[in-house]
Motif scaffolding. Sequence first.
Motif, PDB file in Angstrom:
ATOM      1  N   GLU A   1     -47.256   4.998  54.336  1.00  0.00           N
ATOM      2  CA  GLU A   1     -47.400   3.663  55.100  1.00  0.00           C
ATOM      3  C   GLU A   1     -49.165   3.111  54.337  1.00  0.00           C
ATOM      4  OE1 GLU A   1     -47.762   1.307  59.069  1.00  0.00           O
ATOM      5  OE2 GLU A   1     -46.851   3.517  58.956  1.00  0.00           O
ATOM      6  N   THR A   2     -49.134   1.952  53.914  1.00  0.00           N
ATOM      7  CA  THR A   2     -50.299   1.764  53.425  1.00  0.00           C
ATOM      8  C   THR A   2     -51.297   0.605  53.205  1.00  0.00           C
ATOM      9  OG1 THR A   2     -49.217   1.252  51.214  1.00  0.00           O
ATOM     10  CG2 THR A   2     -50.398   3.383  51.345  1.00  0.00           C
ATOM     11  N   GLY A   3     -49.810  -0.423  53.732  1.00  0.00           N
ATOM     12  CA  GLY A   3     -49.751  -1.748  54.604  1.00  0.00           C
ATOM     13  C   GLY A   3     -51.880  -2.164  55.349  1.00  0.00           C
ATOM     14  N   HIS A   4     -51.983  -0.731  56.104  1.00  0.00           N
ATOM     15  CA  HIS A   4     -53.256  -0.661  56.920  1.00  0.00           C
ATOM     16  C   HIS A   4     -54.996  -0.825  55.581  1.00  0.00           C
ATOM     17  CE1 HIS A   4     -51.936   3.434  56.903  1.00  0.00           C
ATOM     18  NE2 HIS A   4     -53.476   3.839  56.854  1.00  0.00           N
ATOM     19  N   LEU A   5     -54.344   0.204  54.956  1.00  0.00           N
ATOM     20  CA  LEU A   5     -55.317  -0.178  53.629  1.00  0.00           C
ATOM     21  C   LEU A   5     -55.957  -1.005  52.923  1.00  0.00           C
ATOM     22  CD1 LEU A   5     -54.054   4.200  53.374  1.00  0.00           C
ATOM     23  CD2 LEU A   5     -56.507   2.993  54.692  1.00  0.00           C
ATOM     24  N   THR A   6     -54.885  -1.401  52.212  1.00  0.00           N
ATOM     25  CA  THR A   6     -53.877  -2.297  51.223  1.00  0.00           C
ATOM     26  C   THR A   6     -53.732  -3.076  51.430  1.00  0.00           C
ATOM     27  OG1 THR A   6     -54.048  -2.634  49.053  1.00  0.00           O
ATOM     28  CG2 THR A   6     -52.816  -1.486  49.948  1.00  0.00           C
ATOM     29  N   THR A   7     -54.103  -4.708  50.746  1.00  0.00           N
ATOM     30  CA  THR A   7     -53.005  -6.044  50.637  1.00  0.00           C
ATOM     31  C   THR A   7     -51.815  -5.537  48.826  1.00  0.00           C
ATOM     32  OG1 THR A   7     -54.108  -7.249  49.391  1.00  0.00           O
ATOM     33  CG2 THR A   7     -54.295  -7.648  51.443  1.00  0.00           C
ATOM     34  N   LEU A   8     -51.753  -4.852  48.607  1.00  0.00           N
ATOM     35  CA  LEU A   8     -50.714  -4.293  47.715  1.00  0.00           C
ATOM     36  C   LEU A   8     -49.386  -4.231  47.971  1.00  0.00           C
ATOM     37  CD1 LEU A   8     -52.799  -1.456  45.750  1.00  0.00           C
ATOM     38  CD2 LEU A   8     -52.722  -5.083  45.003  1.00  0.00           C
ATOM     39  N   ALA A   9     -49.780  -3.613  49.182  1.00  0.00           N
ATOM     40  CA  ALA A   9     -47.903  -2.817  50.091  1.00  0.00           C
ATOM     41  C   ALA A   9     -47.885  -2.798  51.161  1.00  0.00           C
ATOM     42  CB  ALA A   9     -47.542  -1.763  48.551  1.00  0.00           C
ATOM     43  N   ASP A  10     -46.671  -3.014  52.305  1.00  0.00           N
ATOM     44  CA  ASP A  10     -46.858  -2.041  53.217  1.00  0.00           C
ATOM     45  C   ASP A  10     -46.271  -0.439  52.686  1.00  0.00           C
ATOM     46  OD1 ASP A  10     -47.816  -4.735  54.730  1.00  0.00           O
ATOM     47  OD2 ASP A  10     -45.595  -4.682  54.416  1.00  0.00           O
ATOM     48  N   TYR A  11     -45.659  -0.496  51.960  1.00  0.00           N
ATOM     49  CA  TYR A  11     -45.546   1.205  51.301  1.00  0.00           C
ATOM     50  C   TYR A  11     -45.495   1.834  50.099  1.00  0.00           C
ATOM     51  CZ  TYR A  11     -43.967   1.092  56.717  1.00  0.00           C
ATOM     52  OH  TYR A  11     -43.875   1.494  57.837  1.00  0.00           O
ATOM     53  N   PHE A  12     -45.460   2.912  49.817  1.00  0.00           N
ATOM     54  CA  PHE A  12     -45.804   3.163  48.200  1.00  0.00           C
ATOM     55  C   PHE A  12     -44.156   4.732  48.712  1.00  0.00           C
ATOM     56  CE2 PHE A  12     -50.161   3.019  46.841  1.00  0.00           C
ATOM     57  CZ  PHE A  12     -49.508   1.320  46.483  1.00  0.00           C
ATOM     58  N   VAL A  13     -43.888   4.411  47.922  1.00  0.00           N
ATOM     59  CA  VAL A  13     -42.502   5.018  48.102  1.00  0.00           C
ATOM     60  C   VAL A  13     -42.368   6.026  46.920  1.00  0.00           C
ATOM     61  CG1 VAL A  13     -39.727   5.893  47.674  1.00  0.00           C
ATOM     62  CG2 VAL A  13     -40.557   3.645  49.103  1.00  0.00           C
ATOM     63  N   LEU A  14     -42.785   6.993  46.308  1.00  0.00           N
ATOM     64  CA  LEU A  14     -43.084   8.384  45.478  1.00  0.00           C
ATOM     65  C   LEU A  14     -41.681   9.141  44.822  1.00  0.00           C
ATOM     66  CD1 LEU A  14     -46.930   8.655  45.981  1.00  0.00           C
ATOM     67  CD2 LEU A  14     -46.255   7.507  45.426  1.00  0.00           C
ATOM     68  N   CYS A  15     -41.430   9.821  43.929  1.00  0.00           N
ATOM     69  CA  CYS A  15     -40.679  10.551  43.364  1.00  0.00           C
ATOM     70  C   CYS A  15     -41.046  10.524  42.357  1.00  0.00           C
ATOM     71  CB  CYS A  15     -39.137   9.541  43.212  1.00  0.00           C
ATOM     72  SG  CYS A  15     -38.255  10.458  42.789  1.00  0.00           S
ATOM     73  N   THR A  16     -39.917  12.532  42.157  1.00  0.00           N
ATOM     74  CA  THR A  16     -41.070  12.725  40.699  1.00  0.00           C
ATOM     75  C   THR A  16     -38.667  13.383  40.201  1.00  0.00           C
ATOM     76  OG1 THR A  16     -42.283  13.943  41.783  1.00  0.00           O
ATOM     77  CG2 THR A  16     -41.197  15.277  39.753  1.00  0.00           C
ATOM     78  N   ALA A  17     -39.575  12.724  38.840  1.00  0.00           N
ATOM     79  CA  ALA A  17     -37.996  13.447  37.755  1.00  0.00           C
ATOM     80  C   ALA A  17     -37.900  14.515  37.228  1.00  0.00           C
ATOM     81  CB  ALA A  17     -37.409  11.969  37.385  1.00  0.00           C
ATOM     82  N   THR A  18     -36.799  15.239  36.878  1.00  0.00           N
ATOM     83  CA  THR A  18     -36.945  16.030  36.215  1.00  0.00           C
ATOM     84  C   THR A  18     -36.964  15.421  34.004  1.00  0.00           C
ATOM     85  OG1 THR A  18     -34.101  16.927  35.954  1.00  0.00           O
ATOM     86  CG2 THR A  18     -36.278  17.762  37.590  1.00  0.00           C
ATOM     87  N   SER A  19     -36.671  14.374  33.836  1.00  0.00           N
ATOM     88  CA  SER A  19     -36.583  14.047  32.549  1.00  0.00           C
ATOM     89  C   SER A  19     -36.881  12.932  32.804  1.00  0.00           C
ATOM     90  CB  SER A  19     -35.353  14.071  31.930  1.00  0.00           C
ATOM     91  OG  SER A  19     -34.502  13.469  32.360  1.00  0.00           O
ATOM     92  N   THR A  20     -37.009  11.997  30.833  1.00  0.00           N
ATOM     93  CA  THR A  20     -37.361  11.250  31.453  1.00  0.00           C
ATOM     94  C   THR A  20     -35.816  10.140  31.699  1.00  0.00           C
ATOM     95  OG1 THR A  20     -36.998  10.971  28.433  1.00  0.00           O
ATOM     96  CG2 THR A  20     -39.803  11.299  29.559  1.00  0.00           C
ATOM     97  N   THR A  21     -34.914  10.900  30.564  1.00  0.00           N
ATOM     98  CA  THR A  21     -33.717  10.231  31.437  1.00  0.00           C
ATOM     99  C   THR A  21     -33.387  10.322  32.825  1.00  0.00           C
ATOM    100  OG1 THR A  21     -32.400  11.650  29.556  1.00  0.00           O
ATOM    101  CG2 THR A  21     -30.565   9.931  30.331  1.00  0.00           C
ATOM    102  N   GLN A  22     -33.777  11.099  33.487  1.00  0.00           N
ATOM    103  CA  GLN A  22     -33.522  10.941  35.529  1.00  0.00           C
ATOM    104  C   GLN A  22     -34.778  10.300  35.545  1.00  0.00           C
ATOM    105  OE1 GLN A  22     -34.922  14.727  37.663  1.00  0.00           O
ATOM    106  NE2 GLN A  22     -33.269  13.470  39.169  1.00  0.00           N
ATOM    107  N   VAL A  23     -35.448   9.412  35.352  1.00  0.00           N
ATOM    108  CA  VAL A  23     -36.707   8.637  35.852  1.00  0.00           C
ATOM    109  C   VAL A  23     -36.618   7.481  35.342  1.00  0.00           C
ATOM    110  CG1 VAL A  23     -38.985   7.285  34.315  1.00  0.00           C
ATOM    111  CG2 VAL A  23     -38.731   9.820  35.032  1.00  0.00           C
ATOM    112  N   LYS A  24     -35.372   7.169  34.487  1.00  0.00           N
ATOM    113  CA  LYS A  24     -34.458   5.729  33.878  1.00  0.00           C
ATOM    114  C   LYS A  24     -33.399   5.579  35.441  1.00  0.00           C
ATOM    115  CE  LYS A  24     -32.659   2.957  30.624  1.00  0.00           C
ATOM    116  NZ  LYS A  24     -32.439   1.563  31.552  1.00  0.00           N
ATOM    117  N   ALA A  25     -32.469   6.620  35.647  1.00  0.00           N
ATOM    118  CA  ALA A  25     -31.768   7.015  36.029  1.00  0.00           C
ATOM    119  C   ALA A  25     -32.068   6.730  37.683  1.00  0.00           C
ATOM    120  CB  ALA A  25     -30.959   8.201  35.904  1.00  0.00           C
ATOM    121  N   LEU A  26     -32.882   6.908  37.898  1.00  0.00           N
ATOM    122  CA  LEU A  26     -33.490   6.921  39.254  1.00  0.00           C
ATOM    123  C   LEU A  26     -34.100   5.303  39.602  1.00  0.00           C
ATOM    124  CD1 LEU A  26     -35.450  10.091  39.863  1.00  0.00           C
ATOM    125  CD2 LEU A  26     -33.620   9.932  41.255  1.00  0.00           C
TER     126      LEU A  26
END
Length: 120
Positions: A26-51
């Motif tokens: 939850e970043t809304g109280h820190l910045t006007t960029l976004a209220d939330y950042f969602v972070l995720c890790t993929a195991t390959s470049t193919t999975q990055v795109k699929a996700l």
Amino acid sequence: MTPYELALAAAKALDSKKGRDIKVLETGHLTTLADYFVLCTATSTTQVKALADTCEKMLKDQGEAPHHVEGHREGGWILLDFSSVVVHVFMEESRKFYDLERLWSDAREVDVSALLQPES
């Protein structure tokens, strides 16, 4: 859909394609960029795109299309900007390098463990 609901929907979408180490900040109280950042890790470049593709499609199906997408060509990090929610899908090396959790360490982490499948 509220920004909170959108962030949770994004986390569920990423989990549906076996995204790893999914975090919602939850970043809304820190910045006007976004209220939330969602972070995720993929195991390959193919999975990055699929996700990223799955997240974009599932949220579009709920009436929320991204305003901007970056990173498809590079493959190590894709950013989906839904205005109030920004989704970051990383390869592990890119996630460690940019270390957004440290950069946004004042953000409150939303507990999404009940929404996600246990990592095996």
